[in-house]
Design an enzyme around this catalytic site. Structure first.
Site, PDB file in Angstrom:
ATOM      1  N   GLU A 159       0.867  -1.166   0.000  1.00 13.26           N
ATOM      2  CA  GLU A 159       0.000   0.000   0.000  1.00 13.26           C
ATOM      3  C   GLU A 159       0.912   1.226   0.000  1.00 13.26           C
ATOM      4  O   GLU A 159       1.805   1.322   0.851  1.00 13.26           O
ATOM      5  CB  GLU A 159      -0.894   0.005   1.248  1.00 13.26           C
ATOM      6  CG  GLU A 159      -1.844   1.180   1.207  1.00 13.26           C
ATOM      7  CD  GLU A 159      -2.779   1.262   2.419  1.00 13.26           C
ATOM      8  OE1 GLU A 159      -2.754   0.369   3.278  1.00 13.26           O
ATOM      9  OE2 GLU A 159      -3.529   2.256   2.466  1.00 13.26           O
TER      10      GLU A 159
ATOM     11  N   ARG B  84       5.196 -12.816   9.711  1.00 13.14           N
ATOM     12  CA  ARG B  84       5.870 -11.571   9.381  1.00 13.14           C
ATOM     13  C   ARG B  84       7.171 -11.469  10.145  1.00 13.14           C
ATOM     14  O   ARG B  84       7.374 -12.148  11.159  1.00 13.14           O
ATOM     15  CB  ARG B  84       4.972 -10.372   9.668  1.00 13.14           C
ATOM     16  CG  ARG B  84       4.618 -10.167  11.128  1.00 13.14           C
ATOM     17  CD  ARG B  84       3.485  -9.175  11.313  1.00 13.14           C
ATOM     18  NE  ARG B  84       3.868  -7.819  10.961  1.00 13.14           N
ATOM     19  CZ  ARG B  84       3.262  -7.095  10.009  1.00 13.14           C
ATOM     20  NH1 ARG B  84       2.265  -7.596   9.325  1.00 13.14           N
ATOM     21  NH2 ARG B  84       3.639  -5.878   9.757  1.00 13.14           N
TER      22      ARG B  84
ATOM     23  N   LYS C 215       3.898   0.591   9.879  1.00 14.63           N
ATOM     24  CA  LYS C 215       3.961   1.843   9.113  1.00 14.63           C
ATOM     25  C   LYS C 215       3.339   2.994   9.890  1.00 14.63           C
ATOM     26  O   LYS C 215       3.760   4.136   9.740  1.00 14.63           O
ATOM     27  CB  LYS C 215       3.280   1.668   7.757  1.00 14.63           C
ATOM     28  CG  LYS C 215       4.271   1.181   6.698  1.00 14.63           C
ATOM     29  CD  LYS C 215       3.720   1.353   5.302  1.00 14.63           C
ATOM     30  CE  LYS C 215       2.912   0.149   4.923  1.00 14.63           C
ATOM     31  NZ  LYS C 215       2.512   0.125   3.519  1.00 14.63           N
TER      32      LYS C 215
HETATM   33  P1  ATP Z   1       1.651  -2.083   8.266  1.00 13.10           P
HETATM   34  O1  ATP Z   1       0.852  -3.222   8.817  1.00 13.10           O
HETATM   35  O2  ATP Z   1       2.887  -1.766   9.014  1.00 13.10           O
HETATM   36  O3  ATP Z   1       0.856  -0.884   7.929  1.00 13.10           O
HETATM   37  P2  ATP Z   1       1.446  -3.504   5.878  1.00 13.10           P
HETATM   38  O4  ATP Z   1       1.836  -4.874   6.117  1.00 13.10           O
HETATM   39  O5  ATP Z   1       0.004  -3.250   5.856  1.00 13.10           O
HETATM   40  O6  ATP Z   1       2.205  -2.584   6.882  1.00 13.10           O
HETATM   41  P3  ATP Z   1       1.669  -3.300   3.079  1.00 13.10           P
HETATM   42  O7  ATP Z   1       2.155  -2.200   2.237  1.00 13.10           O
HETATM   43  O8  ATP Z   1       0.242  -3.664   2.983  1.00 13.10           O
HETATM   44  O9  ATP Z   1       2.056  -2.924   4.561  1.00 13.10           O
HETATM   45  O10 ATP Z   1       2.569  -4.590   2.881  1.00 13.10           O
HETATM   46  C1  ATP Z   1       2.887  -5.117   1.640  1.00 13.10           C
HETATM   47  C2  ATP Z   1       3.263  -6.557   1.809  1.00 13.10           C
HETATM   48  O11 ATP Z   1       4.373  -6.679   2.697  1.00 13.10           O
HETATM   49  C3  ATP Z   1       2.131  -7.357   2.394  1.00 13.10           C
HETATM   50  O12 ATP Z   1       2.015  -8.564   1.664  1.00 13.10           O
HETATM   51  C4  ATP Z   1       2.553  -7.604   3.796  1.00 13.10           C
HETATM   52  O13 ATP Z   1       2.039  -8.803   4.270  1.00 13.10           O
HETATM   53  C5  ATP Z   1       4.069  -7.631   3.693  1.00 13.10           C
HETATM   54  N1  ATP Z   1       4.686  -7.238   4.956  1.00 13.10           N
HETATM   55  C6  ATP Z   1       4.448  -6.124   5.661  1.00 13.10           C
HETATM   56  N2  ATP Z   1       5.125  -6.134   6.820  1.00 13.10           N
HETATM   57  C7  ATP Z   1       5.819  -7.294   6.848  1.00 13.10           C
HETATM   58  C8  ATP Z   1       6.711  -7.898   7.786  1.00 13.10           C
HETATM   59  N3  ATP Z   1       7.035  -7.307   8.936  1.00 13.10           N
HETATM   60  N4  ATP Z   1       7.244  -9.105   7.474  1.00 13.10           N
HETATM   61  C9  ATP Z   1       6.939  -9.702   6.314  1.00 13.10           C
HETATM   62  N5  ATP Z   1       6.104  -9.193   5.397  1.00 13.10           N
HETATM   63  C10 ATP Z   1       5.551  -8.002   5.651  1.00 13.10           C
HETATM   64 MG    MG Z   2      -1.459  -3.808   4.450  1.00 10.07          MG
END
Ligand code: ATP
Ligand code: MG
Length: 558
Positions: free
Chosen positions: A37, A263, A273
């Site tokens: 995102e 994760r 984020k």
């Molecule tokens: P946040 O929860 O911090 O806002 P997010 O996971 O929603 O971050 P996205 O931009 O939606 O952020 O993530 C893109 C991809 O990266 C998704 O498939 C998500 O599952 C993966 N991702 C995000 N954080 C992690 C992490 N700590 N470890 C592994 N994969 C991750």
């Molecule tokens: Mg997300």
């Protein structure tokens, strides 16, 4: 079922599933995607996901899409779209032609929503967000049906079209799937598909004032792109039945499957984020690329090589159980890579002046220094030795403890690439602090060995006073002082000493003159990289990471 865990490096339960699917002839080609995102910069957790999705596409016949999940214009910005692409490339991966945006599918998603309405599987709800939340029930209690749940299809269609046409203010109505308010899985209790948001979208401008929810947009985007394995993190496990429900009910062109992995969590680090955005907005750090941030932009600025990140995510593997990885493991991978690749130089972080009393005034000589101990092809360089030098303040003690082998009155040490020197006296200021050392050198030890075979226990780095250059050196420590910082009150866990600025440091002239942004090792100090804050008169270097400090360990042991 036994819990799948990461097996050998490079092999994991997801790759095993994919191999089995290929063996059974389910797919000719594997298609994965990385779906960020664009509401912030990428962090090291994303690196794990990127390496997994793009790595699979490299190892198996297949491809990996970069798809922006740009369904919430209120939080999304072009700056993030640009930075995410730069970061994925920097990490070493390439989506080729396969760059997509969920917003490209807004028309199709809308048509499919109308179809759900026509099939009696979705309805317009006039309840407020709060009312919807309160009637959702809990883990132990079922939810309550909305009073609008049984609206006739025609009325739903009319209201949904008017939502799209912009007739209603934000929050006035939503479109919900009509599934089951008593479902054990709360995600199936009539989830929201569309909300009204009068907001400008970075790509679709003002064309839309209703936007699809993540749950509704995500799986359908996967299906449109013919993704075979939709890999996401564990918190989406409970969303999978909903993911499958949409795929079953809609005339989608393919049937992707969702798989979840744990994760990445790291000690001393927060990877949310929301928190990272707040750190930037509240000025706790100097921006998304502050070298203390766990973002890829921060790590790049700090001199972390992308190969070290790739190696790190390979070593931690991919498992199905949540865990917290020791940040020391990341540091190990960075050190290992930098040790192999970075050239050696000398810098004095806290200079102490040394005068070699028996070295002729006005004389200088060029000594040869090697650029990499294990790689002759890295070559050599010249350093100028003279009567006045700088050594590290910490390398001198007037009254040393037993195990201190560096410079002290009467003690002899080796100056790297140069001579043996012996301390003969100290000069103090009015406050009684040592401000200068008096030494003698042994001309017979040029190059660092004594012809009579006598040994010294320490070899120290140094710089010539006349030709070394002043520099600012920034030492970064963990941003949080708590190994498991509290995301809900992170400010309390911030490390007040996460940035230490050494403004009187000195570096080799050749380092100052080069504009290279390759990290280098300052011998005995660690790995450093030129920072973008450098000015022509004052280079700024950031410490990527320190070397292990054996003396500190010895002291700790007692
Ligand atoms: P946040 O929860 O911090 O806002 P997010 O996971 O929603 O971050 P996205 O931009 O939606 O952020 O993530 C893109 C991809 O990266 C998704 O498939 C998500 O599952 C993966 N991702 C995000 N954080 C992690 C992490 N700590 N470890 C592994 N994969 C991750
Ligand atoms: Mg997300």
């Amino acid at each position: 079922m036994t819990e799948p865990v990461a097996t050998e490096v490079g092999r994991d339960f997801i790759r095993d599933i994919i191999q089995a699917d290929l063996d059974q002839g389910k797919y000719k080609e594997i298609v994965t995607r990385f779906p960020p995102e664009p509401n912030g910069y990428l962090h090291i957790g994303h690196a794990k996901s990127i390496a997994l999705n793009f790595g699979i596409a490299q190892e198996f016949p297949g491809r990996c899409h970069l798809r922006f999940d740009d369904t919430n214009p209120v939080k999304e910005e072009q700056e993030y779209i640009d930075s995410i692409q730069a970061d994925v490339r920097w990490l070493g991966f390439d989506w080729g032609k396969n760059l997509f945006f969920a917003s490209d599918y807004f028309d199709r998603l809308y048509e499919w929503a109308e179809k759900l309405i026509q099939d009696g599987l979705a309805y317009v709800d006039d309840q407020t967000q709060e009312e919807i939340r309160l009637s959702r029930g809990t883990l132990t209690e079922p939810g309550k049906n909305s009073p609008f749940r049984d609206r006739p299809v025609e009325e739903n269609l009319d209201l949904f079209r008017r939502m799209k046409a912009g007739e209603f203010p934000n929050g006035a109505r939503v479109l919900r799937a009509k599934i089951d308010m008593a479902a054990g899985n709360i995600n199936l209790r009539d989830p929201v598909l569309y909300r009204i948001l009068h907001a400008h979208h970075p790509r679709t401008g003002n064309a839309w004032c209703i936007y699809p929810s993540y749950d509704y947009a995500h799986g359908q985007s996967d299906a449109i792109e013919c993704i075979t394995h939709s890999i996401c993190t564990l918190e989406f496990e409970d969303h999978r039945p909903l993911y499958d429900w949409f795929i079953e009910k809609l005339p989608v062109p393919s049937e992707p499957h969702q798989y979840e992995f744990a994760r990445l969590n790291l000690t001393y680090t927060l990877l949310s984020k929301r928190v990272l955005t707040q750190l930037v907005r509240d000025g706790h750090v100097a921006g998304w690329d502050d070298p203390r941030m766990p973002t890829m932009a921060g790590m790049r600025r700090r001199g972390v090589p992308p190969a070290a990140l790739r190696e790190f995510v390979k070593r931690i593997g991919v498992a199905k159980a949540n865990s917290v990885v020791d940040v020391g493991m990341l540091e190990f991978c960075i050190r290992e890579e930098l040790n192999r690749t970075s050239q050696r130089r000398m810098a004095v972080l806290k200079p102490l002046k040394v005068v070699i009393e028996n070295y002729p005034e006005g004389k200088t000589e060029e000594l040869e220094a090697i650029n990499h101990p294990d790689n002759a092809s890295a070559g050599t360089r010249k350093i100028t030795f003279g009567r006045e030098l700088y050594i590290e303040q910490d390398d001198f003690m007037e009254n040393p403890p037993k195990k201190f082998f560096r410079l002290s009155p009467g003690n002899e040490v080796r100056l790297r690439y140069a001579y043996f020197v012996k301390c003969t006296g100290v000069v103090k200021n009015d406050a009684g602090e040592v401000v200068e050392l008096r030494c003698t050198y042994d001309p017979a030890t040029r190059g660092g060995n004594a012809p009579d075979g006598r040994k010294v226990k320490a070899t120290m780095h140094w710089l010539p006073a006349a030709t070394s250059v002043p520099a600012e050196i920034r030492i970064y420590n963990q941003l949080f002082s708590n190994p498991s910082p509290d995301a809900s009150n992170f400010a309390a866990d911030l490390n007040p000493n996460s940035l230490e600025i050494l403004s009187d440091a000195r570096i080799e002239a050749s380092v100052a003159e080069s504009n290279s942004t390759e990290p280098m090792q300052f011998e005995r100090q660690g790995y450093f990289v030129r920072d973008k804050d450098s000015t022509p008169g004052k280079p700024v270097f950031s410490r990527t990471i320190g070397l292990r400090d054996t003396f500190a360990k010895e002291v700790a042991k007692g």
